[in-house]
Scaffold this active site. Structure first.
Site, mmCIF file in Angstrom:
data_model
loop_
_atom_site.group_PDB
_atom_site.id
_atom_site.type_symbol
_atom_site.label_atom_id
_atom_site.label_comp_id
_atom_site.label_asym_id
_atom_site.label_seq_id
_atom_site.Cartn_x
_atom_site.Cartn_y
_atom_site.Cartn_z
ATOM 1 N N THR A 1 -1.698 0.719 -2.934
ATOM 2 C CA THR A 1 -2.346 0.082 -1.792
ATOM 3 C C THR A 1 -3.278 1.195 -1.355
ATOM 4 O OG1 THR A 1 -0.453 -1.319 -1.272
ATOM 5 C CG2 THR A 1 -1.816 -0.699 0.595
ATOM 6 N N THR B 1 -4.984 -4.056 0.081
ATOM 7 C CA THR B 1 -4.224 -3.914 -1.164
ATOM 8 C C THR B 1 -4.393 -5.101 -2.105
ATOM 9 O OG1 THR B 1 -1.984 -3.455 -1.980
ATOM 10 C CG2 THR B 1 -2.155 -5.013 -0.177
ATOM 11 N N SER C 1 4.528 -4.032 4.566
ATOM 12 C CA SER C 1 4.913 -2.752 5.180
ATOM 13 C C SER C 1 3.698 -2.006 5.714
ATOM 14 C CB SER C 1 5.616 -1.863 4.143
ATOM 15 O OG SER C 1 6.811 -2.459 3.737
ATOM 16 N N GLY D 1 3.994 0.899 -0.482
ATOM 17 C CA GLY D 1 5.082 -0.081 -0.403
ATOM 18 C C GLY D 1 5.961 0.247 0.806
ATOM 19 N N ASP E 1 5.306 -10.197 -2.622
ATOM 20 C CA ASP E 1 5.807 -9.652 -1.353
ATOM 21 C C ASP E 1 6.609 -10.688 -0.569
ATOM 22 O OD1 ASP E 1 5.323 -6.968 -1.337
ATOM 23 O OD2 ASP E 1 3.463 -7.063 -0.207
HETATM 24 N N1 GLY Z 1 1.878 -5.004 -0.735
HETATM 25 C C1 GLY Z 1 2.526 -3.949 -0.029
HETATM 26 C C2 GLY Z 1 2.733 -4.285 1.405
HETATM 27 O O1 GLY Z 1 2.005 -5.093 1.954
HETATM 28 O O2 GLY Z 1 3.626 -3.763 2.019
#
Ligand code: GLY
Length: 554
Positions: free
Chosen positions: A367, A385, A439, A460, A409
């Site tokens: 990300t 991301t 996250s 993450g 997710d």
């Molecule tokens: N794709 C990672 C997050 O949004 O936490």
């Protein structure tokens, strides 16, 4: 705290010399890729504000940081304008209209890989709408001017760094499964090398249309038609209707207090803001900071706060437009007091004693986060991301951009791990138009009504802990912002009951923690923070030395 901890305060992280941030008076841009940093800086220098520069950086990273920068994904932008207005722009991907709770389960009820790789893994991308929303509501320069640096980088090309070329090579096996990705990103199998000029002609044309026609092209025009056609031909879920009905959502940022600082942070569907506020609430009053930065006692107290928050996260968090997220209960001072009181100063609490849900897994840095501030005091801090590195690995035919795999997710199979090892509950189950829990947690800290710190990170589930650690390094341990970003990191997410620590922690510290019951895993790097500290009229920018990121100010 029941008794004073003695042993735990004895050792610390390996010494870190005092590194210096980049200092500017008029503007600062911190990103993980230098062409993008420069694109943002030029916008500031030519009269754009922080949001204008953030939009330009977002598009530039979509060209130069292919693994996470994107127009085929989504994210969050937290804005604080000099006049005091704040906004959280949620441009995260949404589930397509045809999505359903069990869409990734096979006939035997087992989860397939379809939420991770391939055409079915993508949620409806939000980045272009999000950038447009930010530009319209908070920017001042013309849209085309903000997209143009990305058009140039794509159509004229840029020289690939060692990390960029190797990133593509390392993803070669999975990218190579998709002919269009193989053609665009792997030069048909004749891999790009560091120092090669990387021209992305299709992406240049897509961006040129977006520059000229705005987000309408992406959601209703030629780009939308080409994307929907490609999806239809390959069994993907995204249709013209999904694209047309996509909207960025402006939400009220979460706010809270910590030791006299005002925290402005990310509300659900981010799980990060509530995590930061709960963990700070648990830590405040423990006196944990007395051990000193990097000491075993500090790692212990912070880890116990992390363990307790991640247990709550697993059960309670989801898209607030679809499920009731019990924010008030999770941040109730009495509840946080009970969590604090349950921490034994000299013993790791076994996670099995904390809660009954399960989180397992590994981290990923795929990300990206960037932070921009201007001379007037406007701030834009953005995490966006494709989810996994290079997203679903699918490149939209003729359009030159990668698509996200953000559907992973969601709790694709409630009770079983996703690609981050997160096992989540019904609150985050798939429904049409729903937003998957994230996250990502762009955050701003204020002191006496003035900005003090703006930051965020990829990684993450580690994102939340990285942001917390950099914050307390500044607020509690008085580090300058570069030291705070450089400082060794650690992560605990409740389950598995493992504390991961970067290698900067001394063997003594690790030994003390092991003696107190921790199972420790050493890791090379956690996160990639991009931070700006506001200090006596100066903007101190800190890029993360764990990456090729840069901070540039003027
Ligand atoms: N794709 C990672 C997050 O949004 O936490």
């Amino acid at each position: 705290m029941r008794r004073t901890c003695t042993l735990l305060v004895m050792a610390a992280a390996l010494p870190v010399w005092s590194a210096q941030p980049v200092r500017g008076r008029h503007g600062m841009v911190v990103t993980r890729e230098n062409h993008a940093t420069e694109a943002g800086l030029k916008i500031l220098q030519s009269g754009g504000n922080a949001v204008d520069a953030a939009v330009a950086v977002g598009f530039a990273l979509a060209v130069t940081h292919s693994s996470a920068g994107n127009i085929g994904g989504g994210g969050f932008m937290l804005v604080r304008m000099a006049d005091g207005r704040t906004a959280f722009i949620d441009f995260r991907e949404r589930a397509p209209l045809s999505a359903s709770r069990n869409m990734y389960l096979d006939a035997a009820g087992k989860a397939t890989q379809d939420s991770i790789t391939g055409y079915r893994a993508s949620g409806v991308p939000g980045t272009v709408r999000g950038m447009e929303y930010a530009s319209r509501h908070f920017g001042k320069r013309p849209w085309a001017e903000l997209v143009q640096p990305a058009v140039d980088l794509a159509s004229k090309g840029f020289v690939l760094s060692y990390a960029q070329a190797n990133g593509l090579k390392n993803a070669g096996r999975t990218l190579g499964q998709f002919p269009e990705s193989k053609r665009v990103f792997l030069r048909g199998g004749n891999f790009y090398e560091p120092g090669d000029l990387f021209v992305q002609a299709d992406l240049g044309r897509t961006l040129e249309r977006i520059a000229r026609l705005g987000a309408t092209d992406f959601y209703e025009g030629e780009t939308a038609r080409m994307l929907a056609k490609d999806m239809q031909e390959h069994g993907g879920a995204i249709t013209m209707r999904d694209l047309k009905e996509y909207a960025a959502i402006e939400r009220k940022p979460m706010t809270g207090k910590y030791k006299g600082y005002d925290i402005i942070t990310s509300p659900p569907p981010s799980s990060g803001g509530i995590g930061i506020l709960q963990m700070l609430g648990v830590l405040e009053g423990t006196g944990y900071e007395k051990g000193g930065a990097g000491s075993a006692s500090v790692v212990h107290y912070m880890t116990e706060a992390m363990r307790r928050y991640f247990a709550d996260r697993a059960v309670h968090l989801g898209d607030p437009d679809f499920v009731k997220v019990p924010l008030t209960s999770l941040l109730n001072p009495a509840y946080m007091g009970r969590l604090r009181a349950s921490i034994d100063p000299e013993r790791a609490t076994p996670s099995a004693e904390v809660h009954a849900a399960v989180l397992t897994g590994h981290e990923s840095n795929e990300t990206t986060h960037y932070t921009v501030a201007d001379a007037d005091g406007n701030i834009a801090t953005v995490t966006y991301t494709l989810n996994g590195g290079y997203g679903s690995k699918v490149t939209a035919a003729g359009l030159g951009f990668l698509l996200n795999n953000e559907m992973d997710d969601f709790a694709a199979d409630p009770g079983h791990a996703n690609m981050f090892g997160l096992i989540q509950g019904e609150a985050n189950a798939i429904q049409p138009r729903k937003t998957p829990l994230s996250s990502m947690v762009p955050t701003i800290v204020m002191k006496d009504g003035k900005p003090l710190l703006a930051l965020g990170s990829p990684g993450g589930p580690t994102i939340i802990n990285t942001v917390l650690e950099v914050m307390v390094n500044v607020l509690d341990f008085g580090m300058n912002v570069q030291d705070a970003v450089d400082w060794p990191r650690f992560h605990h997410q409740w389950m598995p009951d493992t504390l991961s620590m970067e290698r900067g922690y001394s063997p003594d510290t690790v030994a003390i923690l092991e003696k107190h019951g921790y199972t420790i895993r050493r890791v090379a790097a956690q996160g990639e923070c991009a931070a700006i500290l506001f200090e006596n009229g100066w903007l101190d920018g800190a890029a993360d030395p764990r990456t090729e990121g840069t901070a540039k100010g003027y």
